[in-house]
Scaffold this motif. Structure first.
Motif, PDB file in Angstrom:
ATOM      1  N   UNK A 127     -31.868   3.365  -6.264  1.00 19.81           N
ATOM      2  CA  UNK A 127     -32.468   3.125  -4.950  1.00 19.81           C
ATOM      3  C   UNK A 127     -32.666   4.441  -4.217  1.00 19.81           C
ATOM      4  N   UNK A 128     -31.637   5.300  -4.256  1.00 23.87           N
ATOM      5  CA  UNK A 128     -31.736   6.606  -3.596  1.00 23.87           C
ATOM      6  C   UNK A 128     -32.871   7.434  -4.182  1.00 23.87           C
ATOM      7  N   UNK A 129     -33.006   7.423  -5.517  1.00 21.64           N
ATOM      8  CA  UNK A 129     -34.067   8.200  -6.162  1.00 21.64           C
ATOM      9  C   UNK A 129     -35.445   7.698  -5.750  1.00 21.64           C
ATOM     10  N   UNK A 139     -28.409   7.565   4.334  1.00 22.39           N
ATOM     11  CA  UNK A 139     -27.121   8.258   4.408  1.00 22.39           C
ATOM     12  C   UNK A 139     -26.232   7.849   3.234  1.00 22.39           C
ATOM     13  N   UNK A 140     -25.271   8.748   2.854  1.00 25.93           N
ATOM     14  CA  UNK A 140     -24.393   8.466   1.722  1.00 25.93           C
ATOM     15  C   UNK A 140     -23.048   9.154   1.901  1.00 25.93           C
ATOM     16  N   UNK A 141     -21.951   8.472   1.471  1.00 29.37           N
ATOM     17  CA  UNK A 141     -20.629   9.082   1.387  1.00 29.37           C
ATOM     18  C   UNK A 141     -20.016   8.710   0.037  1.00 29.37           C
ATOM     19  N   UNK A 248     -35.245   2.402 -10.714  1.00 24.42           N
ATOM     20  CA  UNK A 248     -35.991   3.226  -9.749  1.00 24.42           C
ATOM     21  C   UNK A 248     -37.473   2.906  -9.778  1.00 24.42           C
ATOM     22  N   UNK A 249     -38.025   2.779 -10.970  1.00 24.75           N
ATOM     23  CA  UNK A 249     -39.453   2.481 -11.093  1.00 24.75           C
ATOM     24  C   UNK A 249     -39.771   1.094 -10.531  1.00 24.75           C
ATOM     25  N   UNK A 268     -38.157   1.213 -21.017  1.00 15.67           N
ATOM     26  CA  UNK A 268     -37.635   2.572 -20.983  1.00 15.67           C
ATOM     27  C   UNK A 268     -36.154   2.590 -20.722  1.00 15.67           C
ATOM     28  N   UNK A 269     -35.607   3.779 -20.722  1.00 17.84           N
ATOM     29  CA  UNK A 269     -34.173   3.941 -20.520  1.00 17.84           C
ATOM     30  C   UNK A 269     -33.911   5.324 -19.948  1.00 17.84           C
ATOM     31  N   UNK A 270     -32.691   5.540 -19.474  1.00 18.44           N
ATOM     32  CA  UNK A 270     -32.312   6.843 -18.920  1.00 18.44           C
ATOM     33  C   UNK A 270     -31.473   6.672 -17.675  1.00 18.44           C
ATOM     34  N   UNK A 271     -30.448   7.493 -17.560  1.00 19.41           N
ATOM     35  CA  UNK A 271     -29.688   7.510 -16.314  1.00 19.41           C
ATOM     36  C   UNK A 271     -30.543   8.156 -15.233  1.00 19.41           C
ATOM     37  N   UNK A 272     -30.158   7.954 -13.990  1.00 19.32           N
ATOM     38  CA  UNK A 272     -30.938   8.539 -12.889  1.00 19.32           C
ATOM     39  C   UNK A 272     -29.997   9.147 -11.859  1.00 19.32           C
ATOM     40  N   UNK A 273     -30.362  10.325 -11.367  1.00 16.96           N
ATOM     41  CA  UNK A 273     -29.652  10.951 -10.258  1.00 16.96           C
ATOM     42  C   UNK A 273     -30.430  10.673  -8.969  1.00 16.96           C
ATOM     43  N   UNK A 274     -29.763  10.682  -7.821  1.00 18.60           N
ATOM     44  CA  UNK A 274     -30.503  10.498  -6.566  1.00 18.60           C
ATOM     45  C   UNK A 274     -31.649  11.491  -6.421  1.00 18.60           C
TER      46      UNK A 274
END
Length: 348
Positions: A127-129, A139-141, A248-249, A268-274
């Motif tokens: 979601x962040x990405x 915002x994030x903690x 994310x997509x 598809x596949x793959x980890x995601x970072x923000x």
């Protein structure tokens, strides 16, 4: 019947009996096979995989499917030798040592809890990405989920502690905290600045070596995001972080006008970072088979998995390299419009 013939018959029977018994003995291996796929812009059990409330959404078409790997075996339910042998013969599955999936010194319940947290983190990171790609602020903690019994954090960090910084470096995401700990050698100290209730505390922990030699303190964390609208992801029992890119997509597609897929079935596949960076995953061979069986013609592949994927790509499945979410969006735009570059995986 002669004595010699009787002896040979009994010996043959004994060998056969031992073979049958041996075939059903448990062995410390795990069988990996293609798991189910889920269309992130579709439905599961008549409920949308991705639900967005509080923000305008747009119609979608085609499929943006996540892919999974199913497994048999593990410490609590070991497979037998016959099952392992069938797996070794089947080119669509893999048979791997049990310890590659389940660390020998880890409680399976702890592993299951970590997989659940990883899936939650993956959904939030996805979601962040997507929001970062769309320039929507949030915002994030980083908070503590639990500590591992007997490890340095046990009794010193508490559930729901908010981690503000580690050794003075702001905790901008979970990986930043983890990397700060890993940068220390076992036995060195690391200082966590946390908010607990209304108080801010400095907690000093002395690191220890993990089973693979990595430095750790034994804390399980998650990123708590405050998004400007609600994004709910429903995928049932799917665990782990490898669906991040496709989440994310799916979110991006629902929040933008037009159809990102152009009506095509894409997996598809793959980890995601923000930040949108796409990371490698395991079980790529089984995931490609699952994608093809689900009718996909395009498979978004993390760059670090491309060389392995090229060794066993199913006929009719086009591999598209995805370094970042932004790259994946541009590739899908190019595939839909016929204009622009579509980076392909290359053999290593």
């Amino acid at each position: 019947m002669s004595r010699r013939a009787l002896t040979l018959l009994l010996a043959g029977f004994l060998v056969l009996a031992l073979g049958v018994v041996g075939a059903f003995r448990p062995v410390p291996y795990v069988v990996l096979s293609p798991g189910p796929t889920e269309n992130t812009i579709g439905e599961v059990d008549k409920k949308p995989v991705i639900s967005i409330k509080g923000r305008q959404t747009y119609p979608t078409a085609g499929a943006l499917s996540l892919v999974t790997v199913a497994y048999q075996g593990g410490p609590a339910a070991q497979i037998d030798l016959l099952t392992a042998l069938r797996g070794w013969i089947d080119p669509t599955v893999a048979v791997v040592p049990q310890e590659t999936i389940f660390a020998p010194d880890r409680d399976p319940k702890e592993v299951e809890e970590e997989n659940t947290v990883e899936m939650t983190n993956s959904q939030d990171s996805a979601t962040a990405a997507a929001l970062n790609e769309l320039k929507i602020p949030y915002n994030m903690v980083v908070t503590v989920v639990s500590t591992e019994k007997g490890k340095p954090a046990d009794g010193k960090l508490q559930k729901d502690d908010v981690i503000n910084a580690v050794d003075g470096k702001p905790a901008t995401d979970v990986d930043v905290v983890g990397d700060a700990v890993k940068a220390r050698k076992p036995g060195q100290s690391v200082v966590f600045n946390v908010t607990r209730g209304k108080d801010k505390l400095d907690v000093t922990l002395h690191t220890v070596a993990g089973p693979q030699g990595q430095t750790l303190v034994g804390v399980l964390m998650k990123a708590d995001y405050k998004f400007p609208f609600d994004v709910d992801i429903n995928v049932g029992d799917v665990g782990g972080p490898s669906a991040g890119l496709m989440f994310s997509l799916g979110i991006y597609d629902k929040l933008t006008p037009g159809e990102l897929t152009g009506g095509k079935k894409i997996a598809g596949t793959g980890t995601i970072e923000p930040s949108g960076e796409v990371g490698p995953i395991g079980g790529i061979a089984q995931k490609m088979v699952g994608a093809k069986e689900a009718g996909a013609t395009i498979f978004l592949t993390p760059a670090d998995n491309c060389a392995e994927a090229m060794k066993g790509v199913p006929d009719g499945l086009r591999l598209v390299k995805a370094d970042t979410l932004h790259d994946a969006v541009l590739s899908l735009d190019a595939l839909r419009t016929g204009k622009g570059n579509v980076p392909a995986c290359e053999a290593g």
